[in-house]
Scaffold this motif. Sequence first.
Motif, PDB file in Angstrom:
ATOM      1  N   THR A  65       0.846  -1.187   0.000  1.00  0.00           N
ATOM      2  CA  THR A  65       0.000   0.000   0.000  1.00  0.00           C
ATOM      3  C   THR A  65       0.882   1.238   0.000  1.00  0.00           C
ATOM      4  O   THR A  65       2.043   1.187   0.378  1.00  0.00           O
ATOM      5  N   ARG A 124      -8.748   3.635   8.709  1.00  0.00           N
ATOM      6  CA  ARG A 124      -8.106   4.161   7.512  1.00  0.00           C
ATOM      7  C   ARG A 124      -9.015   3.804   6.345  1.00  0.00           C
ATOM      8  O   ARG A 124      -9.900   2.978   6.480  1.00  0.00           O
ATOM      9  N   LEU A 126      -8.907   2.197   2.465  1.00  0.00           N
ATOM     10  CA  LEU A 126      -8.059   1.446   1.547  1.00  0.00           C
ATOM     11  C   LEU A 126      -8.769   1.351   0.203  1.00  0.00           C
ATOM     12  O   LEU A 126      -9.852   0.780   0.104  1.00  0.00           O
ATOM     13  N   THR A 135     -12.624   0.461   0.815  1.00  0.00           N
ATOM     14  CA  THR A 135     -12.943  -0.212   2.072  1.00  0.00           C
ATOM     15  C   THR A 135     -12.527   0.662   3.247  1.00  0.00           C
ATOM     16  O   THR A 135     -11.618   1.484   3.135  1.00  0.00           O
ATOM     17  N   TRP A 137     -10.539   0.350   6.353  1.00  0.00           N
ATOM     18  CA  TRP A 137      -9.491  -0.544   6.845  1.00  0.00           C
ATOM     19  C   TRP A 137      -9.353  -0.291   8.337  1.00  0.00           C
ATOM     20  O   TRP A 137      -8.996   0.809   8.754  1.00  0.00           O
ATOM     21  N   HIS A 139      -7.260  -1.015  11.246  1.00  0.00           N
ATOM     22  CA  HIS A 139      -5.905  -1.477  11.577  1.00  0.00           C
ATOM     23  C   HIS A 139      -5.822  -1.766  13.070  1.00  0.00           C
ATOM     24  O   HIS A 139      -6.199  -0.931  13.895  1.00  0.00           O
ATOM     25  N   PRO A 151      -1.868  -3.836   5.316  1.00  0.00           N
ATOM     26  CA  PRO A 151      -2.885  -4.554   6.092  1.00  0.00           C
ATOM     27  C   PRO A 151      -2.329  -5.844   6.686  1.00  0.00           C
ATOM     28  O   PRO A 151      -1.751  -6.670   5.979  1.00  0.00           O
ATOM     29  N   ASP A 155      -6.185  -7.618  10.610  1.00  0.00           N
ATOM     30  CA  ASP A 155      -6.919  -6.367  10.421  1.00  0.00           C
ATOM     31  C   ASP A 155      -8.250  -6.674   9.746  1.00  0.00           C
ATOM     32  O   ASP A 155      -8.416  -7.712   9.101  1.00  0.00           O
ATOM     33  N   LEU A 157     -11.289  -5.409   7.012  1.00  0.00           N
ATOM     34  CA  LEU A 157     -11.662  -4.574   5.878  1.00  0.00           C
ATOM     35  C   LEU A 157     -13.183  -4.607   5.774  1.00  0.00           C
ATOM     36  O   LEU A 157     -13.793  -5.674   5.778  1.00  0.00           O
ATOM     37  N   VAL A 175      -8.500  -9.444   6.842  1.00  0.00           N
ATOM     38  CA  VAL A 175      -7.672  -9.296   5.643  1.00  0.00           C
ATOM     39  C   VAL A 175      -7.294 -10.664   5.102  1.00  0.00           C
ATOM     40  O   VAL A 175      -7.350 -10.905   3.892  1.00  0.00           O
TER      41      VAL A 175
END
Length: 196
Positions: A65, A124, A126, A135, A137, A139, A151, A155, A157, A175
């Motif tokens: 990422t 976050r 993503l 998505t 995210w 974390h 990710p 984590d 999503l 994830v």
Amino acid sequence: MPLYVPPAPAPALRSVLTALGSPAAVREARTPALRSVQGTVSPELPLPVHVLDQVVPRAGRAPRTRLAGWRFLIRGGERSVAAADTMLTPDGWAFSHFFEGPYIASTERALQQAESLPEGYQPRLLSVPELYMLTLWLHGDTEADASGGAPAPADLLVPLAPAPPGIAAHRPHRVADLLPVLTLRATPAPLLGSPA
């Protein structure tokens, strides 16, 4: 559990505040909802926007990422009416654009869902350009630097609506469970030879 919303870089926030204070920037924005708000508006819930560069791993490497910007939900009254994106330039953080659409309400809904989870997360966004997918995210490392990282398997999503066909929006996925599905979706189908 509460979400641990990371603070946005101060120059990113200042650039959004400056744009909101500029009648020209608001008037030129393609956001009728923002232009029609009576009263004050404020940028809230800053979320770092990461882009998943390659869903399909290459040479055994995990997907990577990169930080693409920061997104602020713009609240007018009781609801978010638009969003503002910032981007990193050679001179630092700068306002990019205002926008509206289904991802605004979907982001708010996903954040509300996340607040009801038993664990704490750093939220976050993503983006998965290969699938035209965004998505939330979540974390697991709430103290992590929001500008980096990838990710982790544990984590979560949460696909935002509209999600790609066959992927349920607003359903949290680990994830480790969702990434193989995304990889399968993004892998081109093999070309079959013509029948003899």
